[in-house]
Scaffold this motif. Structure first.
Motif, PDB file in Angstrom:
ATOM      1  N   THR A   1       0.827  -1.206   0.000  1.00 60.48           N
ATOM      2  CA  THR A   1       0.000   0.000   0.000  1.00 60.48           C
ATOM      3  C   THR A   1       0.859   1.253   0.000  1.00 60.48           C
ATOM      4  O   THR A   1       0.581   2.212  -0.735  1.00 60.48           O
ATOM      5  CB  THR A   1      -0.957   0.005   1.211  1.00 60.48           C
ATOM      6  N   GLU A   2       1.923   1.267   0.798  1.00 57.48           N
ATOM      7  CA  GLU A   2       2.808   2.431   0.831  1.00 57.48           C
ATOM      8  C   GLU A   2       3.465   2.658  -0.530  1.00 57.48           C
ATOM      9  O   GLU A   2       3.584   3.803  -0.976  1.00 57.48           O
ATOM     10  CB  GLU A   2       3.878   2.247   1.910  1.00 57.48           C
ATOM     11  N   VAL A   3       3.871   1.581  -1.179  1.00 57.30           N
ATOM     12  CA  VAL A   3       4.480   1.694  -2.504  1.00 57.30           C
ATOM     13  C   VAL A   3       3.469   2.255  -3.496  1.00 57.30           C
ATOM     14  O   VAL A   3       3.769   3.187  -4.254  1.00 57.30           O
ATOM     15  CB  VAL A   3       5.019   0.326  -2.981  1.00 57.30           C
ATOM     16  N   ILE A   4       2.250   1.702  -3.495  1.00 56.33           N
ATOM     17  CA  ILE A   4       1.210   2.176  -4.421  1.00 56.33           C
ATOM     18  C   ILE A   4       0.908   3.650  -4.173  1.00 56.33           C
ATOM     19  O   ILE A   4       0.818   4.443  -5.118  1.00 56.33           O
ATOM     20  CB  ILE A   4      -0.067   1.312  -4.318  1.00 56.33           C
ATOM     21  N   LYS A   5       0.770   4.033  -2.908  1.00 50.88           N
ATOM     22  CA  LYS A   5       0.492   5.439  -2.593  1.00 50.88           C
ATOM     23  C   LYS A   5       1.616   6.347  -3.091  1.00 50.88           C
ATOM     24  O   LYS A   5       1.365   7.436  -3.607  1.00 50.88           O
ATOM     25  CB  LYS A   5       0.276   5.619  -1.093  1.00 50.88           C
ATOM     26  N   GLY A   6       2.857   5.907  -2.934  1.00 52.43           N
ATOM     27  CA  GLY A   6       3.991   6.692  -3.418  1.00 52.43           C
ATOM     28  C   GLY A   6       3.969   6.857  -4.930  1.00 52.43           C
ATOM     29  O   GLY A   6       4.227   7.953  -5.449  1.00 52.43           O
ATOM     30  N   ILE A   7       3.649   5.778  -5.627  1.00 53.98           N
ATOM     31  CA  ILE A   7       3.573   5.838  -7.091  1.00 53.98           C
ATOM     32  C   ILE A   7       2.426   6.748  -7.528  1.00 53.98           C
ATOM     33  O   ILE A   7       2.587   7.556  -8.449  1.00 53.98           O
ATOM     34  CB  ILE A   7       3.417   4.423  -7.692  1.00 53.98           C
ATOM     35  N   LEU A   8       1.277   6.625  -6.862  1.00 60.63           N
ATOM     36  CA  LEU A   8       0.143   7.493  -7.196  1.00 60.63           C
ATOM     37  C   LEU A   8       0.527   8.959  -7.025  1.00 60.63           C
ATOM     38  O   LEU A   8       0.206   9.795  -7.882  1.00 60.63           O
ATOM     39  CB  LEU A   8      -1.066   7.155  -6.320  1.00 60.63           C
ATOM     40  N   LYS A   9       1.230   9.270  -5.943  1.00 57.25           N
ATOM     41  CA  LYS A   9       1.657  10.653  -5.710  1.00 57.25           C
ATOM     42  C   LYS A   9       2.622  11.103  -6.803  1.00 57.25           C
ATOM     43  O   LYS A   9       2.468  12.195  -7.361  1.00 57.25           O
ATOM     44  CB  LYS A   9       2.312  10.763  -4.336  1.00 57.25           C
ATOM     45  N   ASP A  10       3.612  10.258  -7.124  1.00 57.57           N
ATOM     46  CA  ASP A  10       4.589  10.608  -8.156  1.00 57.57           C
ATOM     47  C   ASP A  10       3.939  10.827  -9.515  1.00 57.57           C
ATOM     48  O   ASP A  10       4.367  11.682 -10.291  1.00 57.57           O
ATOM     49  CB  ASP A  10       5.655   9.512  -8.294  1.00 57.57           C
ATOM     50  N   LYS A  11       2.908  10.044  -9.810  1.00 54.52           N
ATOM     51  CA  LYS A  11       2.248  10.119 -11.113  1.00 54.52           C
ATOM     52  C   LYS A  11       1.032  11.048 -11.100  1.00 54.52           C
ATOM     53  O   LYS A  11       0.336  11.165 -12.103  1.00 54.52           O
ATOM     54  CB  LYS A  11       1.842   8.717 -11.580  1.00 54.52           C
TER      55      LYS A  11
ATOM     56  N   GLU B   1      -9.122   7.508  -9.445  1.00 56.88           N
ATOM     57  CA  GLU B   1      -8.699   7.281 -10.832  1.00 56.88           C
ATOM     58  C   GLU B   1      -8.136   5.877 -11.006  1.00 56.88           C
ATOM     59  O   GLU B   1      -8.407   5.215 -12.008  1.00 56.88           O
ATOM     60  CB  GLU B   1      -7.651   8.315 -11.249  1.00 56.88           C
ATOM     61  N   LEU B   2      -7.350   5.420 -10.027  1.00 63.77           N
ATOM     62  CA  LEU B   2      -6.792   4.066 -10.106  1.00 63.77           C
ATOM     63  C   LEU B   2      -7.915   3.034 -10.078  1.00 63.77           C
ATOM     64  O   LEU B   2      -7.877   2.065 -10.843  1.00 63.77           O
ATOM     65  CB  LEU B   2      -5.807   3.818  -8.964  1.00 63.77           C
ATOM     66  N   ALA B   3      -8.904   3.240  -9.237  1.00 63.99           N
ATOM     67  CA  ALA B   3     -10.041   2.315  -9.185  1.00 63.99           C
ATOM     68  C   ALA B   3     -10.737   2.255 -10.546  1.00 63.99           C
ATOM     69  O   ALA B   3     -11.055   1.160 -11.034  1.00 63.99           O
ATOM     70  CB  ALA B   3     -11.027   2.749  -8.100  1.00 63.99           C
ATOM     71  N   GLU B   4     -10.939   3.399 -11.166  1.00 65.08           N
ATOM     72  CA  GLU B   4     -11.578   3.432 -12.487  1.00 65.08           C
ATOM     73  C   GLU B   4     -10.730   2.707 -13.527  1.00 65.08           C
ATOM     74  O   GLU B   4     -11.248   1.953 -14.344  1.00 65.08           O
ATOM     75  CB  GLU B   4     -11.813   4.883 -12.916  1.00 65.08           C
ATOM     76  N   ARG B   5      -9.426   2.928 -13.495  1.00 59.97           N
ATOM     77  CA  ARG B   5      -8.530   2.306 -14.476  1.00 59.97           C
ATOM     78  C   ARG B   5      -8.448   0.790 -14.307  1.00 59.97           C
ATOM     79  O   ARG B   5      -8.152   0.084 -15.282  1.00 59.97           O
ATOM     80  CB  ARG B   5      -7.119   2.879 -14.332  1.00 59.97           C
ATOM     81  N   THR B   6      -8.699   0.304 -13.098  1.00 56.80           N
ATOM     82  CA  THR B   6      -8.590  -1.141 -12.846  1.00 56.80           C
ATOM     83  C   THR B   6      -9.955  -1.820 -12.753  1.00 56.80           C
ATOM     84  O   THR B   6     -10.044  -2.991 -12.405  1.00 56.80           O
ATOM     85  CB  THR B   6      -7.781  -1.408 -11.558  1.00 56.80           C
TER      86      THR B   6
ATOM     87  N   ASP C   1      -0.223  -2.279 -14.702  1.00 52.32           N
ATOM     88  CA  ASP C   1      -0.645  -1.940 -16.069  1.00 52.32           C
ATOM     89  C   ASP C   1      -1.326  -0.573 -16.104  1.00 52.32           C
ATOM     90  O   ASP C   1      -1.046   0.249 -16.980  1.00 52.32           O
ATOM     91  CB  ASP C   1      -1.617  -2.987 -16.620  1.00 52.32           C
ATOM     92  N   ALA C   2      -2.224  -0.345 -15.149  1.00 51.77           N
ATOM     93  CA  ALA C   2      -2.969   0.916 -15.120  1.00 51.77           C
ATOM     94  C   ALA C   2      -2.048   2.114 -14.898  1.00 51.77           C
ATOM     95  O   ALA C   2      -2.360   3.230 -15.327  1.00 51.77           O
ATOM     96  CB  ALA C   2      -4.032   0.862 -14.016  1.00 51.77           C
ATOM     97  N   LEU C   3      -0.910   1.870 -14.261  1.00 50.97           N
ATOM     98  CA  LEU C   3       0.040   2.945 -13.984  1.00 50.97           C
ATOM     99  C   LEU C   3       1.205   2.959 -14.964  1.00 50.97           C
ATOM    100  O   LEU C   3       2.211   3.625 -14.737  1.00 50.97           O
ATOM    101  CB  LEU C   3       0.546   2.817 -12.540  1.00 50.97           C
ATOM    102  N   GLU C   4       1.050   2.199 -16.056  1.00 52.54           N
ATOM    103  CA  GLU C   4       2.077   2.086 -17.094  1.00 52.54           C
ATOM    104  C   GLU C   4       3.414   1.638 -16.505  1.00 52.54           C
ATOM    105  O   GLU C   4       4.466   2.217 -16.756  1.00 52.54           O
ATOM    106  CB  GLU C   4       2.213   3.411 -17.858  1.00 52.54           C
ATOM    107  N   MET C   5       3.320   0.570 -15.703  1.00 51.79           N
ATOM    108  CA  MET C   5       4.493  -0.007 -15.055  1.00 51.79           C
ATOM    109  C   MET C   5       4.436  -1.522 -15.217  1.00 51.79           C
ATOM    110  O   MET C   5       3.493  -2.050 -15.807  1.00 51.79           O
ATOM    111  CB  MET C   5       4.510   0.374 -13.570  1.00 51.79           C
ATOM    112  N   GLN C   6       5.449  -2.196 -14.675  1.00 48.83           N
ATOM    113  CA  GLN C   6       5.475  -3.653 -14.671  1.00 48.83           C
ATOM    114  C   GLN C   6       5.756  -4.132 -13.252  1.00 48.83           C
ATOM    115  O   GLN C   6       6.489  -3.479 -12.499  1.00 48.83           O
ATOM    116  CB  GLN C   6       6.562  -4.203 -15.595  1.00 48.83           C
ATOM    117  N   LEU C   7       5.182  -5.266 -12.917  1.00 48.05           N
ATOM    118  CA  LEU C   7       5.452  -5.896 -11.625  1.00 48.05           C
ATOM    119  C   LEU C   7       6.616  -6.854 -11.822  1.00 48.05           C
ATOM    120  O   LEU C   7       6.597  -7.675 -12.739  1.00 48.05           O
ATOM    121  CB  LEU C   7       4.207  -6.647 -11.146  1.00 48.05           C
ATOM    122  N   LEU C   8       7.639  -6.740 -10.984  1.00 42.95           N
ATOM    123  CA  LEU C   8       8.770  -7.636 -11.160  1.00 42.95           C
ATOM    124  C   LEU C   8       9.375  -8.039  -9.830  1.00 42.95           C
ATOM    125  O   LEU C   8       9.192  -7.387  -8.813  1.00 42.95           O
ATOM    126  CB  LEU C   8       9.842  -7.023 -12.073  1.00 42.95           C
TER     127      LEU C   8
END
Length: 88
Positions: free
Chosen positions: A4-14, A20-25, A51-58
């Protein structure tokens, strides 16, 4: 750091909101909020978020730096996560 902390950080950066993330997913904002509060995501959900954030999970091997991308076929993405029981 939690998922959750990682996702929140990415959302802030982007500059993307949770709504919006809920809508995209294709999930409700309440469902996403619940998952964020519980820090509870399936691998498929994380791939869909990436995918919704134009990233990849690795996964990254800490010993040699080799990276492994986690993905699913497109036909598995965006489907309801729970099946409804048919009425008898």
């Amino acid at each position: 750091m939690s998922v959750t902390e990682v996702i929140k950080g990415i959302l802030k950066d982007k500059n993307v909101t949770q709504v919006e993330l809920a809508e995209r997913t294709n999930v409700t904002k309440q469902n996403l909020s619940n998952k964020m509060n519980r820090d509870n995501f399936s691998t498929l959900e994380l791939v869909e978020i990436a995918d919704a954030l134009e990233m990849q999970l690795l996964l990254k091997n800490t010993s040699d730096g080799k990276e492994y991308i986690i993905d699913y076929p497109e036909e598995q993405k965006g489907k309801p996560k729970r099946s409804r029981k048919s009425e008898e």
